[in-house]
Scaffold this motif. Structure first.
Motif, short mmCIF file in Angstrom:
data_model
loop_
_atom_site.label_atom_id
_atom_site.label_comp_id
_atom_site.label_asym_id
_atom_site.label_seq_id
_atom_site.Cartn_x
_atom_site.Cartn_y
_atom_site.Cartn_z
N SER A 88 0.86 -1.18 0.00
CA SER A 88 0.00 0.00 0.00
C SER A 88 0.90 1.23 0.00
CB SER A 88 -0.90 0.02 1.23
OG SER A 88 -0.15 0.29 2.40
N ARG A 89 0.35 2.36 -0.42
CA ARG A 89 1.20 3.55 -0.56
C ARG A 89 1.92 3.88 0.74
NH1 ARG A 89 0.57 9.01 -3.89
NH2 ARG A 89 2.24 10.18 -2.91
N GLU A 90 1.20 3.97 1.84
CA GLU A 90 1.82 4.35 3.11
C GLU A 90 2.82 3.31 3.59
OE1 GLU A 90 1.73 7.32 4.49
OE2 GLU A 90 0.55 7.82 2.71
N ASP A 91 2.50 2.03 3.37
CA ASP A 91 3.42 0.98 3.80
C ASP A 91 4.71 0.99 2.98
OD1 ASP A 91 1.76 0.13 5.81
OD2 ASP A 91 0.93 -1.57 4.68
N VAL A 92 4.59 1.27 1.70
CA VAL A 92 5.80 1.39 0.88
C VAL A 92 6.70 2.48 1.45
CG1 VAL A 92 6.73 2.07 -1.36
CG2 VAL A 92 4.79 0.51 -1.26
N LEU A 93 6.12 3.64 1.70
CA LEU A 93 6.91 4.77 2.18
C LEU A 93 7.53 4.47 3.54
CD1 LEU A 93 4.50 7.67 1.15
CD2 LEU A 93 6.59 6.93 -0.03
N GLU A 119 -0.97 -6.93 -1.69
CA GLU A 119 -1.32 -5.52 -1.52
C GLU A 119 -0.91 -4.66 -2.72
OE1 GLU A 119 -3.18 -4.49 1.03
OE2 GLU A 119 -3.21 -6.62 1.58
N TYR A 120 -0.45 -5.30 -3.78
CA TYR A 120 -0.01 -4.52 -4.95
C TYR A 120 -1.19 -3.91 -5.66
CZ TYR A 120 1.98 -3.35 -9.50
OH TYR A 120 2.36 -2.70 -10.65
N ASP A 121 -1.20 -2.61 -5.77
CA ASP A 121 -2.15 -1.86 -6.58
C ASP A 121 -1.31 -0.94 -7.46
OD1 ASP A 121 -3.62 1.00 -6.81
OD2 ASP A 121 -5.11 -0.61 -6.84
N ASP A 130 7.46 6.41 -6.96
CA ASP A 130 7.81 7.70 -7.56
C ASP A 130 8.19 8.71 -6.48
OD1 ASP A 130 7.76 7.60 -10.37
OD2 ASP A 130 5.57 7.70 -10.43
N GLN A 131 7.47 8.71 -5.38
CA GLN A 131 7.77 9.67 -4.31
C GLN A 131 9.15 9.40 -3.71
OE1 GLN A 131 4.66 10.31 -1.39
NE2 GLN A 131 6.13 11.01 0.17
N LEU A 132 9.46 8.13 -3.46
CA LEU A 132 10.78 7.78 -2.92
C LEU A 132 11.89 8.17 -3.90
CD1 LEU A 132 9.88 4.25 -1.52
CD2 LEU A 132 10.48 6.25 -0.14
N TYR A 133 11.62 8.00 -5.19
CA TYR A 133 12.57 8.39 -6.23
C TYR A 133 12.78 9.90 -6.22
CZ TYR A 133 14.42 8.86 -11.03
OH TYR A 133 15.18 9.17 -12.13
N ASP A 134 11.69 10.65 -6.14
CA ASP A 134 11.78 12.11 -6.13
C ASP A 134 12.51 12.63 -4.89
OD1 ASP A 134 10.46 12.23 -8.55
OD2 ASP A 134 8.49 12.63 -7.65
N GLU A 135 12.37 11.92 -3.78
CA GLU A 135 13.01 12.33 -2.54
C GLU A 135 14.48 11.92 -2.47
OE1 GLU A 135 10.69 10.74 0.65
OE2 GLU A 135 8.96 12.04 0.25
N GLY A 136 14.95 11.15 -3.45
CA GLY A 136 16.34 10.74 -3.47
C GLY A 136 16.67 9.57 -2.57
#
Length: 279
Positions: A88-93, A119-121, A130-136
């Motif tokens: 899920s998005r929050e769990d990935v982060l 949980e893959y969506d 993408d967010q983790l990538y953008d955050e470096g």
């Protein structure tokens, strides 16, 4: 005949899109000290690609091995994977940051979706990547065990490019269609279980090529993958096996060798969970 491991320079380790084509896999390497030492040994021998995952329960030991090795962190291509319960998005982060903490690093070079399951969506999961990538926090996005249609869907959704699709691949599971799909999408192929969990040692065609060159069946299988443009991450714990795999880099197969291995008609999948997308 190969050179000794000490004679293989880093320049002899080819890369694909910046990824060293021979890495150290750590699946099932759950003894912490053994895992740490295998990583340290591999890095000091010349390896520069280390692969782990949340599900392997050894990220901390892998990180300790990188720390112990007389190699700069910046010179190590480090990959880990987000498990299917954490997609899920929050769990990935959240769990990606936990992986970085366990590894003792500020970023990983490659973060994979381990399987397109549970949980893959696609929209939600990949937005977090993408967010983790953008955050470096991750240098590259990867997927693992994706079928061609899932790979193409992910490529359409992601803003970040997909660097690699990690799949089971070896002479008994050559994955021609999947390799073609990856090539069409400019995605590298990374092979796990590249020795088919030892099954390659029982293939007479591979044995004959190994005898011809005076090398091991493992070296032949890894050299065959390299001929196909596939990155391999064989698991090895002891120094002898780590060294034998490394020496595959100086084995050049001729066309006859490759054709002999291509002609093997046995097909065996070693990793086949119920949630695998092909089931």
């Amino acid at each position: 005949m190969t050179n000794s491991a000490d004679e293989i320079s880093l320049e002899n380790c080819p890369t694909a899109s910046g990824v060293p084509m021979l890495g150290l896999g750590t699946w099932q390497n759950t003894d912490a000290e053994a895992c740490t030492e295998s990583v340290r040994t591999a890095l000091e021998m010349g390896y520069r690609h280390i692969d782990t995952a949340q599900a392997y329960d050894n990220e901390e030991a892998v990180g300790e091995g990188i720390e112990r090795a007389d190699v700069d962190r910046e010179d190590v291509f480090l990959a880990t994977k987000i498990w299917i319960d954490n997609l899920s998005r929050e769990d990935v982060l959240e769990t990606a940051r936990e992986s970085l903490d366990r590894l003792g690093v500020d970023y990983v070079d490659l973060l994979y979706v381990h399987w397109p399951a549970r949980e893959y969506d696609p929209e939600e999961t990949l937005a977090a990547f993408d967010q983790l990538y953008d955050e470096g926090l991750i240098e590259n996005v990867g997927v693992s065990n994706f079928l061609p249609e899932q790979l193409e869907e992910a490529a359409e959704i992601l803003d970040a490019p997909i660097l690699a699709n990690q799949v089971e691949l070896h002479p008994l599971l050559p994955q021609e269609r999947l390799r073609e799909a990856c090539a069409a999408n400019d995605v590298e192929v990374v092979a796990y279980s590249p020795l088919a969990r030892g099954e390659v040692f029982d293939q007479p065609e591979i044995g004959e090529v190994a005898e011809k060159h005076g090398v091991s069946e493992a070296q032949v299988s890894l050299a065959w993958l390299r001929e196909k443009g596939v990155i391999a991450i064989p698991k090895a714990t002891g120094e002898a096996h780590i060294r034998d795999n490394w020496e595959s880099l100086s084995l050049d197969l001729d066309d006859e060798d490759v054709e002999a291995i291509d002609a093997i008609d046995a097909r065996e999948r070693q990793v086949d969970p119920d949630f695998g997308p092909w089931n």
